[in-house]
Scaffold this active site. Structure first.
Site, short mmCIF file in Angstrom:
data_model
loop_
_atom_site.label_atom_id
_atom_site.label_comp_id
_atom_site.label_asym_id
_atom_site.label_seq_id
_atom_site.Cartn_x
_atom_site.Cartn_y
_atom_site.Cartn_z
N ASP A 1 -5.78 -1.48 1.48
CA ASP A 1 -5.79 -0.78 2.77
C ASP A 1 -6.88 -1.34 3.68
O ASP A 1 -6.69 -1.47 4.89
CB ASP A 1 -6.01 0.72 2.55
CG ASP A 1 -4.80 1.41 1.95
OD1 ASP A 1 -3.73 0.78 1.90
OD2 ASP A 1 -4.94 2.57 1.53
N ASN B 1 -3.44 -5.51 -4.21
CA ASN B 1 -3.27 -4.11 -4.63
C ASN B 1 -3.29 -3.98 -6.15
O ASN B 1 -3.87 -3.04 -6.71
CB ASN B 1 -1.95 -3.56 -4.10
CG ASN B 1 -2.04 -3.19 -2.62
OD1 ASN B 1 -3.10 -2.88 -2.10
ND2 ASN B 1 -0.89 -3.25 -1.94
N ASP C 1 3.59 -12.08 8.14
CA ASP C 1 3.56 -11.40 6.85
C ASP C 1 2.44 -12.00 6.02
O ASP C 1 2.34 -13.24 5.91
CB ASP C 1 4.90 -11.56 6.14
CG ASP C 1 4.97 -10.77 4.85
OD1 ASP C 1 5.23 -9.56 4.91
OD2 ASP C 1 4.73 -11.36 3.78
N GLU D 1 2.92 -5.11 4.69
CA GLU D 1 1.92 -6.09 5.14
C GLU D 1 2.49 -6.98 6.24
O GLU D 1 2.04 -8.11 6.44
CB GLU D 1 1.44 -6.94 3.97
CG GLU D 1 2.51 -7.73 3.26
CD GLU D 1 3.17 -6.98 2.10
OE1 GLU D 1 3.74 -7.67 1.24
OE2 GLU D 1 3.11 -5.74 2.06
N HIS E 1 -5.43 -0.18 -4.38
CA HIS E 1 -4.85 0.05 -3.06
C HIS E 1 -5.91 0.32 -2.00
O HIS E 1 -5.67 0.08 -0.81
CB HIS E 1 -3.87 1.23 -3.13
CG HIS E 1 -2.59 0.89 -3.83
ND1 HIS E 1 -1.56 0.23 -3.21
CD2 HIS E 1 -2.20 1.07 -5.11
CE1 HIS E 1 -0.56 0.04 -4.05
NE2 HIS E 1 -0.93 0.54 -5.23
#
Length: 332
Positions: A230, A221, A213, A256, A226
């Protein structure tokens, strides 16, 4: 009043057509010939002047197209030339289902000469007029044309099948692939994990998983948008793909979080891979203005363990790594 001879002649003609076209029975056909039968032609400039040639042509006819024909007589005229010689003129259609296609030859003509024998009326001479444009010189029916048409149909079927297979593969790809990273999605990873557990149990081989993670991902973000987030996830997917083996399976598990399946590896080897990935992420420039790290949980399948239990143990190890300060690998 119907002439018995005419009815007997008609019966022989119909029996001949039935043996020849519907039954495709050479032996039955030859029994209806006189010993000196001749003149058997198909309209393709072919004729037979003795019984042996008649048998050869008729046999080749049936061998080339063994499927039964249906036929419909439109006109039938019987003329008694003498007491024991009759001339029969026919106009008829032939219908054939062969090679996946229906072929219909309309308005065909036949002239038959029958001779009265001790066994009844028998064929002395036959000439069938088939349009020469529908077949080649060495075939009585349009076999080559059918083959060419069949090849075209087969090609169209192949192309259509290929298109359907490609569409099916595309749909399967969409259904099993994370659109952002190109890795397996969670559904596909769950299927792969179940398969790998069965394989590991069957071969008594190790199987380990890595659950990772990204640390402090939400601020990326929130502060950079975002789009940048991404891009980071896509880059992480590429880094993972570049470091794992061809036999390993990587998936975006959610948000994530990423899952990696490591068949044939025990927890020690898998922990080394996790440490290598941790280091690669730590030193990679994700263009976020600060280093990006991840926390890892590693677990090895235990005898009789379910997929849910294995992933749950890796998840608990992951959060143990988070609580211990992040950017580290923790074994279950």
């Amino acid at each position: 009043m119907t002439d018995p001879r005419t009815e007997a002649i008609r019966g022989t003609v119909h029996a001949y057509l039935d043996a020849w076209l519907r039954q495709r029975d050479l032996a039955a056909l030859l029994r209806l010939h006189t010993p000196g039968v001749s003149g058997f032609g198909t309209g393709a400039d072919e004729a037979a002047f003795n019984p042996e040639e008649v048998e050869r042509i008729a046999g080749r006819d049936i061998e080339q197209v063994p499927e039964p024909f249906d036929f419909a007589i439109h006109r039938e005229e019987i003329r008694l030339l003498t007491d024991d010689v009759a001339l029969i003129m026919l106009i008829f259609d032939m219908i054939l289902d062969t090679r996946g296609q229906r072929v219909r030859l309309n308005g065909l003509r036949a002239s038959l000469v029958l001779h009265a024998t001790a066994d009844g009326w028998r064929l002395e001479h036959l000439h069938g007029s088939f349009p020469a444009s529908v077949h080649g010189d060495d075939e009585p029916y349009p076999v080559k044309e059918l083959e060419e048409r069949a090849q075209v149909l087969e090609r169209l079927v192949r192309e259509r099948t290929h298109s359907l297979e490609a569409a099916q593969q595309h749909l399967e790809h969409l259904a099993t692939t994370d659109p952002l990273t190109g890795l397996n999605n969670r559904m596909k990873a769950s299927e792969a994990l179940a398969e790998e557990i069965l394989r590991a149990e069957r071969h008594a081989s190790p199987l380990s998983v890595i659950l990772l993670d990204l640390d402090h991902f939400k601020p990326i973000n929130d502060t950079l948008g975002h789009g940048r987030g991404d891009a980071v996830l896509t880059a992480v997917g590429q880094l993972i793909t570049g470091r794992i083996r061809a036999t390993d399976r990587a998936a975006r598990w959610g948000g994530e979080e990423f899952l990696i399946l490591c068949p044939q590896d025990d927890i020690a080897a898998t922990a080394r891979l996790a440490e290598d990935l941790r280091h690669c992420l730590e030193i990679h420039d994700f263009q976020t203005g600060q280093p990006l790290t991840a926390s890892f949980g590693v677990a090895q399948l235990e005898p009789g363990e379910s997929a849910e239990s294995l992933v749950d143990r890796a998840d608990r190890a992951l959060y143990a790594a988070k609580h211990a300060g992040r950017n580290r690998v923790q074994g279950a």
